[in-house]
Design a protein around this motif. Structure first.
Motif, PDB file in Angstrom:
ATOM      1  N   ASN A   1      42.852  32.747  32.276  1.00  0.00           N
ATOM      2  CA  ASN A   1      42.084  32.252  33.315  1.00  0.00           C
ATOM      3  C   ASN A   1      41.923  33.489  34.511  1.00  0.00           C
ATOM      4  O   ASN A   1      40.940  33.289  35.101  1.00  0.00           O
TER       5      ASN A   1
ATOM      6  N   SER B   1      30.836  28.766  21.877  1.00  0.00           N
ATOM      7  CA  SER B   1      30.330  29.758  23.125  1.00  0.00           C
ATOM      8  C   SER B   1      30.502  31.235  23.048  1.00  0.00           C
ATOM      9  O   SER B   1      29.569  31.870  23.359  1.00  0.00           O
TER      10      SER B   1
ATOM     11  N   GLU C   1      44.575  24.528  26.994  1.00  0.00           N
ATOM     12  CA  GLU C   1      44.197  24.242  28.317  1.00  0.00           C
ATOM     13  C   GLU C   1      43.363  25.498  29.128  1.00  0.00           C
ATOM     14  O   GLU C   1      42.247  25.228  29.684  1.00  0.00           O
TER      15      GLU C   1
ATOM     16  N   ARG D   1      40.206  26.198  27.720  1.00  0.00           N
ATOM     17  CA  ARG D   1      39.155  25.089  28.061  1.00  0.00           C
ATOM     18  C   ARG D   1      38.656  25.737  29.363  1.00  0.00           C
ATOM     19  O   ARG D   1      37.426  25.419  29.701  1.00  0.00           O
ATOM     20  N   ASP D   2      39.516  25.889  30.375  1.00  0.00           N
ATOM     21  CA  ASP D   2      39.133  26.369  31.717  1.00  0.00           C
ATOM     22  C   ASP D   2      38.366  27.786  31.493  1.00  0.00           C
ATOM     23  O   ASP D   2      37.266  27.782  32.423  1.00  0.00           O
TER      24      ASP D   2
ATOM     25  N   SER E   1      34.681  26.584  30.567  1.00  0.00           N
ATOM     26  CA  SER E   1      33.990  25.665  31.516  1.00  0.00           C
ATOM     27  C   SER E   1      33.251  26.683  32.688  1.00  0.00           C
ATOM     28  O   SER E   1      32.284  26.404  33.093  1.00  0.00           O
TER      29      SER E   1
ATOM     30  N   ALA F   1      30.538  28.405  30.887  1.00  0.00           N
ATOM     31  CA  ALA F   1      29.259  27.321  30.588  1.00  0.00           C
ATOM     32  C   ALA F   1      28.674  27.115  31.594  1.00  0.00           C
ATOM     33  O   ALA F   1      27.203  26.858  31.445  1.00  0.00           O
ATOM     34  N   ASN F   2      28.850  27.593  32.833  1.00  0.00           N
ATOM     35  CA  ASN F   2      28.007  27.045  34.150  1.00  0.00           C
ATOM     36  C   ASN F   2      26.969  28.292  34.399  1.00  0.00           C
ATOM     37  O   ASN F   2      26.273  28.227  35.342  1.00  0.00           O
TER      38      ASN F   2
END
Length: 811
Positions: A210, A245, A491, A494-495, A498, A501-502
C-alpha cells in the motif's frame, strides 16, 4: 571563410534538425513599425551565428567559438530581445564558458524573470561555483526554504529541494534526505524526479504494497502519460491478484507506447499474458504469447509495429541463416501451462517436445548446474509424462543437491503423485506447502483426488495470496475457476486496487485524449508585411485539463515543436524548406487553465534567406506547427504522445518592384539618418543589383547603386556598415563593390571586422585574417583564430560532414 547566400541556405537546410533545436531564431513582440536598427542587427547576427554552427557533425569547437562571439555582440547591440539572450546562453554553455553563461542567463532573466527553466539553470551555474558539497547544500536549502525563497515559484523550489536531498543522500544524511525529498513533493506534486525517487526508495526497502502504491499514485499524477508508470501499476496489481485491473493498466501502457511510436517490452508483455490468463481471458493470453513468439521468429520494424493496431512486443532481430532464437523459457512454460489448463492435448504435446529439446541443450551447455536438470524433471511431470521419463533426470539431479533441499523433496513428491502414490506424495509435499508454491500446488492435486475440498480450497487461497503473479499462483487461480471457488486477494491488495480504480479513464488513457489536456495555438499580430519586416508568430501552449501538469520532454506536456513553413514566390512553390525546431520549455509546470506563450521568428532559416533574396517577388507564407513531432511510417512528421497541430495560412510579404521611382527612393534612403531605413535600403539595393540583367540598359542603374552604397558606406555608423557587409555575399557583387570592400578591409571597428572575416575571407593566409590575429581587440583575435582553424580543415572533411548532416536532418 566566405559565407555565400547559397552555402548559407544549404547550411540552414542541412542543420535544421540538429541545430535549430538549439538555435531556433525567435523574436520579441515589438510591432513591425517600431523595429529599430539595433533590433535588425541583433537578429542578423543571430542568423549568422546559426549559419556558423552548421556544416559539420559533430560541431567543431571553432564553430561554437564563432557563434558564441556573434551572439555576445548581438546582445550588446540589442539587449531588449530575451530570445537573443537565451541563445547566447546556449552558445556559452556549448563553449563551456561559465562566466558568459551566468551573464547571458542574467540578461535573459531580467527580461523574462518568470522562466523557471532559466532560473533553475542559473541556480545550477551558481552551484558549480561552490567548492564543497556543504556549500552547495547551504545554497540549495536557502533557495528552497528561506523566507526569501518565496520570490521563486513552488515548482522551482521543489526542484532545488530535490537537488539538496540528493546531496544529503550522498553524504549519508538519510533523515535530512528523507525530509527534503518529502518537502520537494509537498511543494510540487508534479515533480516527477522527486516522485520517482520516492517510489524507488520504497521498492528498495521492500515497503508494504500500500505504501508503494501510494508512491506510484503520486508518480502517475506527476506524469499520467509515462507508459513505464502504467506498467509498474499493472505489475503491482498483478502481484496482488487483481488480474482484471492489471489488464486495464497493461492495455493503457500499450496505448501510450503505440502513440509514442514505441513497442511493448518482452517483460511487460509477459506480465500482460499473466494478467489475461489470471482473469480467465485464455484466448487473449495465448494470442499475445503468439505475438511474442512471432516477434522472435520474424520481428517487424519499429515503424511498422508502431502504427499497427496493437503495440506488439519487441525482440532481438535474427540474422538470416543464424540458429533459431527461441522465446524466453518462462514464456514457453507459461504457454504450456495455459494450454494444459485448456485441455488442448493436441497443442500440449508439441509444446512439451520443443521445451524438452531446449532443456537438453541447456543441460548439455551447463554441466554441473542443477537448475536446468530440476526444470527438466518438472517439465516432464507437468506435461503428464510417465514417471519413467522423469526418473533418469531426477536421478541425475539427486547428487547435485543436498538431501534436505526443498526443491528435491518437492520434485520427489510430484513424482509420487504422478505414480499414484498419494499418501507418499502428501507426506513429502505437506511439510513444504507453506513455503514452496510448487509443493503446495501438488498438494491441491492430491486433495482433489482424495475429495478433500475444504483443504483444497484453503491451499488454493494460500497459493493465490502468496504467489498471485507467479506460475503456481496463476495455476491456482485457474483451478479455482474450474471448481467455482472464489479467491480473495489480501486486504492490502484490495486497498491498492481501490486506489487505482478511482483514476478517471481519460487521465489513464491521456495519450488517446490529447485534446482534453493540451491545446496548441498559433497567433500572428499581422497578416501582411513589407520587405525586411520581421514575420513573427506566437505559439500558445495551454493546459486545458483540470490537473496541473509538468512541462518538458521527460514530463507530461511535451515542449518540442516543429514549425514547418511553406513559401510560394510569385505563385511558384519553394521546395525543401527546413523546419524550425523550437523548445517551448519556459516553465517547469503548467497549472490547469494556464497558457504559456513563446514568440517565434518565422522568417528565419531557409525561408528567411529566400525572402531576403527575393524582394521583387510576392511571397505567400503558411506554416504547420506540430507539438511533440516524431517521424511517422511514411517519413513525415506527425504529433507524438500528447502532441497536436496548429497552422497559420495566408501571410503575405508584399513585393518590391525595382522601378525607377522605387530605385530612386532606395538610393535616397541608403543615406538616411534613421538606421532601420538606411539598413533596409542597403540590403534591398544589394539584392536589386544581383537581379538586374547585364547590358547597356542596366549598366547605369548598377553603377548608381555601387556609387551610392560606396559613398553611404563611408558615412554610416559602424553597426550599419556591418549590416551592409553581411549582405555582400554573392561573388557577382564583389567586383562591383570592390571599393566598398577595400574600405571594409581597412575598417578599424571590431564588429565590421568580425563580419568581414565571416563573410569575405576564404584563405587561411588572408592579409585581413593575419592582421586580425595580431589585433588587441578582445573578440576579434579569438574569432580570427577560430576562422583560421576552420579554413585549415581539409575540404573533404567538410564535404563528408555536410553529407552526414543531411542524413541526420531526416531523422
Amino acid at each position: 571563410m566566405t559565407v555565400h547566400f547559397e552555402s548559407i541556405r544549404k547550411a540552414f537546410v542541412l542543420s535544421a534538425v540538429l541545430q535549430l533545436a538549439v538555435f531556433s531564431i525567435c523574436w520579441g513582440q515589438s510591432a513591425p513599425t517600431d523595429i529599430t536598427g539595433s533590433q535588425m542587427m541583433g537578429h542578423r547576427l543571430t542568423e549568422l551565428a546559426q549559419a556558423a554552427l552548421s556544416g559539420r557533425t559533430p560541431t567543431h569547437p571553432a564553430q561554437i567559438e564563432q557563434a558564441h562571439i556573434l551572439l555576445k555582440r548581438a546582445t550588446s547591440i540589442d539587449g531588449s530581445n530575451p530570445e537573443t539572450w537565451r541563445l547566447y546562453a546556449e552558445a556559452a554553455r556549448m563553449a563551456g564558458n561559465q562566466a558568459e553563461l551566468l551573464r547571458a542567463l542574467g540578461g535573459y532573466l531580467k527580461l523574462r524573470p518568470s522562466d523557471d527553466v532559466a532560473q533553475y539553470e542559473m541556480i545550477q551555474a551558481l552551484l558549480a561555483r561552490q567548492q564543497t558539497a556543504e556549500k552547495r547544500i547551504v545554497l540549495l536549502t536557502k533557495i528552497a526554504e528561506s523566507k526569501a525563497a518565496k520570490q521563486f515559484t513552488r515548482a522551482l523550489r521543489s526542484q532545488v529541494a530535490m537537488d539538496a536531498a540528493l546531496y544529503q543522500l550522498q553524504r549519508g544524511e538519510n533523515s535530512e534526505y528523507a525530509r527534503l525529498l518529502s518537502f520537494a513533493l509537498a511543494l510540487d506534486a508534479t515533480n516527477k524526479r522527486a516522485a520517482a525517487q520516492a517510489y524507488t526508495e520504497l521498492v528498495n526497502r521492500r515497503a508494504p504494497a500500500n505504501e508503494i502504491a501510494a508512491a506510484l499514485f503520486t508518480l502517475f499524477n506527476a506524469d499520467p502519460t509515462d507508459a513505464n508508470t502504467h506498467a509498474l501499476i499493472a505489475e503491482l496489481l498483478l502481484a496482488g491478484g487483481l488480474y482484471e485491473s492489471a489488464v486495464s493498466w497493461f492495455e493503457s501502457h500499450s496505448v501510450h507506447q503505440r502513440v509514442a511510436g514505441q513497442v511493448v517490452g518482452i517483460e511487460v508483455a509477459i506480465g500482460w499474458v499473466k494478467a489475461l490468463w489470471g482473469s480467465g481471458r485464455v484466448d487473449e493470453a495465448l494470442q499475445l504469447i503468439q505475438q511474442i513468439s512471432q516477434a522472435y521468429d520474424a520481428p517487424a520494424s519499429t515503424e511498422e509495429t508502431a502504427e499497427s493496431d496493437h503495440a506488439e512486443p519487441a525482440a532481438p532481430k535474427r540474422v538470416p541463416g543464424a540458429p533459431e532464437v527461441w522465446p524466453p523459457l518462462d514464456v514457453q512454460v507459461l504457454r504450456l501451462a495455459i494450454l494444459i489448463s485448456t485441455g488442448d492435448q493436441a497443442a500440449v504435446e508439441p509444446a512439451c517436445e520443443k521445451l524438452t529439446q531446449q532443456q537438453v541443450k541447456l543441460i548439455t551447455s551447463s554441466p554441473g548446474d542443477p537448475v536446468p536438470v530440476a526444470n527438466m524433471v518438472w517439465l516432464q511431470l507437468l506435461c503428464g509424462r510417465k514417471a519413467e521419463q522423469a526418473k533418469p533426470w531426477l536421478d541425475k539431479l539427486t547428487p547435485m543437491l543436498e538431501q534436505g533441499d526443498p526443491r528435491l523433496a518437492a520434485l520427489r513428491g510430484w513424482m509420487a503423485l504422478s505414480e499414484g502414490k498419494l499418501e507418499l506424495a502428501e507426506k513429502l509435499l505437506k511439510p513444504l506447502a507453506q513455503e514452496n508454491a510448487r509443493a503446495a500446488y501438488g498438494l491441491t492435486k492430491i486433495y482433489d483426488q482424495l475429495n478433500r475440498p475444504q483443504e483444497q480450497k484453503t491451499l488454493l487461497q494460500h497459493i493465490f495470496k502468496t504467489d498471485a503473479a507467479d506460475l503456481f499462483g496463476l495455476m491456482a487461480a485457474g483451478e479455482a475457476r474450474r471448481l467455482s471457488i472464489e479467491l480473495t486477494p489480501p486486504e492490502e491488495a484490495r486497498d491498492v486496487g481501490s486506489l487505482f480504480a478511482n483514476v478517471p479513464e481519460n487521465l489513464r488513457n491521456a495519450a488517446l485524449h490529447a485534446n482534453e489536456f493540451v491545446l496548441l495555438q498559433t497567433r500572428t499580430p499581422r497578416r501582411e508585411f513589407n520587405y525586411a519586416e520581421p514575420i513573427s508568430l506566437t505559439l500558445r501552449l495551454r493546459n486545458v485539463s483540470r490537473v496541473p501538469l509538468g512541462l518538458g520532454q521527460e514530463q507530461a506536456i511535451p515542449t518540442r515543436v516543429a514549425v514547418l513553413p511553406s513559401l510560394t514566390l510569385n505563385g511558384q512553390a519553394v521546395p525543401q524548406l527546413s523546419p524550425i525546431v523550437v523548445d517551448l520549455h519556459r516553465a517547469l509546470r503548467l497549472d490547469a487553465g494556464r497558457t504559456l506563450e513563446v514568440p517565434v521568428r518565422l522568417d528565419s532559416g531557409a525561408l528567411g534567406m529566400a525572402l531576403d533574396a527575393t524582394p521583387g517577388a510576392l511571397a505567400k507564407i503558411s506554416a504547420m506547427v506540430i507539438l511533440n513531432p516524431r517521424l511517422g511510417p511514411n517519413g513525415l512528421l506527425v504529433p507524438g504522445k500528447l502532441g497536436g497541430t496548429s497552422s497559420v495560412r495566408g501571410l503575405l510579404r508584399r513585393n518590391w518592384q525595382p522601378t525607377e521611382d522605387n530605385l530612386d527612393n532606395a538610393l535616397a534612403q541608403a543615406g538616411s539618418s534613421e538606421p532601420a531605413i538606411a539598413m533596409r535600403a542597403g540590403a534591398m539595393l544589394l539584392h536589386i543589383y544581383t537581379t538586374l540583367p547585364d547590358g547597356d540598359e542596366t549598366a547605369a542603374q548598377k553603377q548608381r547603386i555601387a556609387n551610392t552604397l560606396d559613398t553611404a558606406f563611408r558615412r554610416m555608423p559602424a553597426m550599419q556598415r556591418a549590416w551592409v557587409l553581411s549582405y555582400l555575399n554573392p561573388p557577382a557583387l564583389r567586383e562591383a563593390m570592390k571599393n566598398l570592400l577595400d574600405t571594409a578591409a581597412r575598417d578599424r571597428d571590431e564588429l565590421v571586422q568580425l563580419i568581414y572575416l565571416l563573410t569575405q575571407v576564404e584563405e587561411p593566409d588572408s592579409p585581413v585574417l593575419n592582421a586580425a590575429l595580431r589585433s588587441s581587440m578582445p573578440q576579434l583575435k579569438p574569432f580570427a583564430q577560430a576562422t583560421r582553424t576552420l579554413l585549415q580543415l581539409p575540404p573533404s572533411e567538410q564535404a563528408a560532414s555536410s553529407q552526414d548532416n543531411g542524413e541526420q536532418s531526416m531523422k
